[in-house]
Design a protein around this motif. Sequence first.
Motif, mmCIF file in Angstrom:
data_model
loop_
_atom_site.group_PDB
_atom_site.id
_atom_site.type_symbol
_atom_site.label_atom_id
_atom_site.label_comp_id
_atom_site.label_asym_id
_atom_site.label_seq_id
_atom_site.Cartn_x
_atom_site.Cartn_y
_atom_site.Cartn_z
ATOM 1 N N ASP A 16 -28.689 -0.933 134.768
ATOM 2 C CA ASP A 16 -29.997 -1.513 134.482
ATOM 3 C C ASP A 16 -29.926 -2.568 133.379
ATOM 4 O OD1 ASP A 16 -31.705 -0.128 136.298
ATOM 5 O OD2 ASP A 16 -31.453 1.668 135.087
ATOM 6 N N GLY A 17 -28.762 -2.751 132.789
ATOM 7 C CA GLY A 17 -28.606 -3.733 131.735
ATOM 8 C C GLY A 17 -28.940 -3.205 130.351
ATOM 9 N N ARG A 18 -29.110 -1.894 130.227
ATOM 10 C CA ARG A 18 -29.373 -1.299 128.910
ATOM 11 C C ARG A 18 -28.055 -1.024 128.215
ATOM 12 N NH1 ARG A 18 -33.055 3.726 128.660
ATOM 13 N NH2 ARG A 18 -31.122 4.566 129.412
ATOM 14 N N GLY A 19 -28.000 -1.342 126.936
ATOM 15 C CA GLY A 19 -26.814 -1.048 126.152
ATOM 16 C C GLY A 19 -26.732 0.434 125.841
ATOM 17 N N LEU A 20 -25.544 0.874 125.470
ATOM 18 C CA LEU A 20 -25.336 2.277 125.125
ATOM 19 C C LEU A 20 -26.230 2.691 123.952
ATOM 20 C CD1 LEU A 20 -23.721 4.821 125.739
ATOM 21 C CD2 LEU A 20 -21.929 3.975 124.223
ATOM 22 N N ASN A 41 -21.292 -9.525 105.693
ATOM 23 C CA ASN A 41 -21.663 -8.134 105.440
ATOM 24 C C ASN A 41 -23.073 -8.028 104.888
ATOM 25 O OD1 ASN A 41 -19.170 -7.287 106.312
ATOM 26 N ND2 ASN A 41 -18.291 -7.239 104.252
ATOM 27 N N TRP A 42 -23.459 -8.967 104.017
ATOM 28 C CA TRP A 42 -24.819 -8.955 103.495
ATOM 29 C C TRP A 42 -25.821 -9.255 104.602
ATOM 30 C CZ3 TRP A 42 -25.853 -6.522 99.326
ATOM 31 C CH2 TRP A 42 -24.912 -6.456 98.301
ATOM 32 N N ALA A 43 -25.493 -10.179 105.462
ATOM 33 C CA ALA A 43 -26.378 -10.498 106.585
ATOM 34 C C ALA A 43 -26.534 -9.282 107.495
ATOM 35 C CB ALA A 43 -25.851 -11.692 107.364
ATOM 36 N N LEU A 44 -25.440 -8.537 107.701
ATOM 37 C CA LEU A 44 -25.515 -7.329 108.527
ATOM 38 C C LEU A 44 -26.398 -6.276 107.874
ATOM 39 C CD1 LEU A 44 -24.558 -5.918 111.110
ATOM 40 C CD2 LEU A 44 -22.610 -5.063 109.802
ATOM 41 N N LEU A 45 -26.293 -6.130 106.564
ATOM 42 C CA LEU A 45 -27.146 -5.185 105.847
ATOM 43 C C LEU A 45 -28.613 -5.598 105.946
ATOM 44 C CD1 LEU A 45 -27.424 -2.696 104.026
ATOM 45 C CD2 LEU A 45 -27.123 -4.235 102.076
ATOM 46 N N ILE A 46 -28.883 -6.874 105.798
ATOM 47 C CA ILE A 46 -30.257 -7.378 105.926
ATOM 48 C C ILE A 46 -30.759 -7.167 107.352
ATOM 49 C CG2 ILE A 46 -31.682 -9.469 105.862
ATOM 50 C CD1 ILE A 46 -29.845 -10.363 103.496
ATOM 51 N N PHE A 47 -29.887 -7.399 108.348
ATOM 52 C CA PHE A 47 -30.255 -7.157 109.745
ATOM 53 C C PHE A 47 -30.602 -5.688 109.957
ATOM 54 C CE2 PHE A 47 -29.142 -5.969 114.092
ATOM 55 C CZ PHE A 47 -29.878 -6.893 114.818
ATOM 56 N N LEU A 72 -31.635 -11.812 119.646
ATOM 57 C CA LEU A 72 -30.601 -11.386 118.702
ATOM 58 C C LEU A 72 -30.100 -12.574 117.883
ATOM 59 C CD1 LEU A 72 -28.788 -9.108 117.636
ATOM 60 C CD2 LEU A 72 -27.190 -9.656 119.477
ATOM 61 N N ALA A 73 -29.922 -13.716 118.523
ATOM 62 C CA ALA A 73 -29.462 -14.920 117.813
ATOM 63 C C ALA A 73 -30.482 -15.360 116.764
ATOM 64 C CB ALA A 73 -29.186 -16.043 118.813
ATOM 65 N N VAL A 74 -31.766 -15.313 117.105
ATOM 66 C CA VAL A 74 -32.814 -15.680 116.143
ATOM 67 C C VAL A 74 -32.811 -14.710 114.965
ATOM 68 C CG1 VAL A 74 -35.327 -15.780 115.802
ATOM 69 C CG2 VAL A 74 -34.279 -16.890 117.789
ATOM 70 N N ASP A 75 -32.737 -13.412 115.254
ATOM 71 C CA ASP A 75 -32.734 -12.406 114.189
ATOM 72 C C ASP A 75 -31.508 -12.565 113.294
ATOM 73 O OD1 ASP A 75 -35.122 -11.268 115.007
ATOM 74 O OD2 ASP A 75 -34.138 -9.781 116.285
ATOM 75 N N TRP A 76 -30.340 -12.783 113.902
ATOM 76 C CA TRP A 76 -29.117 -12.931 113.117
ATOM 77 C C TRP A 76 -29.189 -14.204 112.260
ATOM 78 C CZ3 TRP A 76 -25.748 -9.937 111.198
ATOM 79 C CH2 TRP A 76 -24.557 -10.441 110.667
ATOM 80 N N GLY A 77 -29.681 -15.289 112.828
ATOM 81 C CA GLY A 77 -29.835 -16.526 112.062
ATOM 82 C C GLY A 77 -30.780 -16.347 110.889
ATOM 83 N N LEU A 78 -31.874 -15.642 111.100
ATOM 84 C CA LEU A 78 -32.822 -15.357 110.024
ATOM 85 C C LEU A 78 -32.159 -14.538 108.918
ATOM 86 C CD1 LEU A 78 -35.763 -15.465 108.989
ATOM 87 C CD2 LEU A 78 -36.198 -13.415 110.353
ATOM 88 N N LEU A 106 -26.537 -0.346 117.174
ATOM 89 C CA LEU A 106 -26.488 -1.781 117.452
ATOM 90 C C LEU A 106 -25.608 -2.495 116.432
ATOM 91 C CD1 LEU A 106 -27.507 -4.195 119.095
ATOM 92 C CD2 LEU A 106 -29.484 -4.282 117.576
ATOM 93 N N CYS A 107 -25.688 -2.092 115.173
ATOM 94 C CA CYS A 107 -24.877 -2.720 114.127
ATOM 95 C C CYS A 107 -23.391 -2.411 114.284
ATOM 96 C CB CYS A 107 -25.372 -2.304 112.748
ATOM 97 S SG CYS A 107 -26.939 -3.080 112.315
ATOM 98 N N LEU A 108 -23.056 -1.335 114.967
ATOM 99 C CA LEU A 108 -21.654 -1.025 115.247
ATOM 100 C C LEU A 108 -21.083 -1.940 116.323
ATOM 101 C CD1 LEU A 108 -21.720 2.876 115.206
ATOM 102 C CD2 LEU A 108 -20.887 1.338 113.417
ATOM 103 N N ALA A 109 -21.935 -2.621 117.068
ATOM 104 C CA ALA A 109 -21.606 -3.622 118.095
ATOM 105 C C ALA A 109 -21.039 -3.041 119.378
ATOM 106 C CB ALA A 109 -20.685 -4.711 117.563
ATOM 107 N N ILE A 110 -20.092 -2.132 119.343
ATOM 108 C CA ILE A 110 -19.480 -1.624 120.570
ATOM 109 C C ILE A 110 -20.518 -0.999 121.507
ATOM 110 C CG2 ILE A 110 -17.810 0.023 121.532
ATOM 111 C CD1 ILE A 110 -16.557 -2.470 120.224
ATOM 112 N N PRO A 111 -21.421 -0.122 121.013
ATOM 113 C CA PRO A 111 -22.428 0.428 121.938
ATOM 114 C C PRO A 111 -23.284 -0.646 122.610
ATOM 115 C CG PRO A 111 -22.362 1.726 119.949
ATOM 116 C CD PRO A 111 -21.509 0.510 119.698
ATOM 117 N N ALA A 112 -23.521 -1.753 121.925
ATOM 118 C CA ALA A 112 -24.334 -2.826 122.499
ATOM 119 C C ALA A 112 -23.580 -3.583 123.585
ATOM 120 C CB ALA A 112 -24.781 -3.784 121.414
#
Length: 138
Positions: A122-126, A60-66, A35-41, A110-116
């Motif tokens: 098992d370590g799976r996000g919502l 916000n632009w980075a989030l849209l690109i993500f 996630l850190a690599v993808d966000w940095g990219l 995932l972009c909403l963050a809270i479910p993640a």
Amino acid sequence: MEEAGADFGYRGEQLGLPEDGPGSLARPGRRLGALAVDWGLCLLIAYGLITDGYGQTTGNWALLIFLVMSLLTVGTLGFTPGKRLFGLRVAHLDTGTVHPGRAALRTVLLCLAIPALVWDRDGRGLHDRLARTVEVRI
């Protein structure tokens, strides 16, 4: 009678995944690293393409690109550049491949963050639970 704190097996056992090796549940450290690599990219792309004259860009632009990057790559290949770098892929629990519709649901959540941030045992996000997907090791 069972004791409190009884053994529930390994992470991913209830999902039918192996304990170790390819196909096993991705560990949180690898997931966060990817996630850190993808966000940095995405930040680099946003900075390079969308700046305001002073070299400033918004998250916000980075989030849209993500969002777009994740939709395109997870929906077609099953992984983002960061996931590939860390040896991970997203898989559907039943078929093993992720349909673009499920990838879209997973990515939006995932972009909403809270479910993640809400994880099961098992370590799976919502976001993975609702899309019926799981991140596994390649």
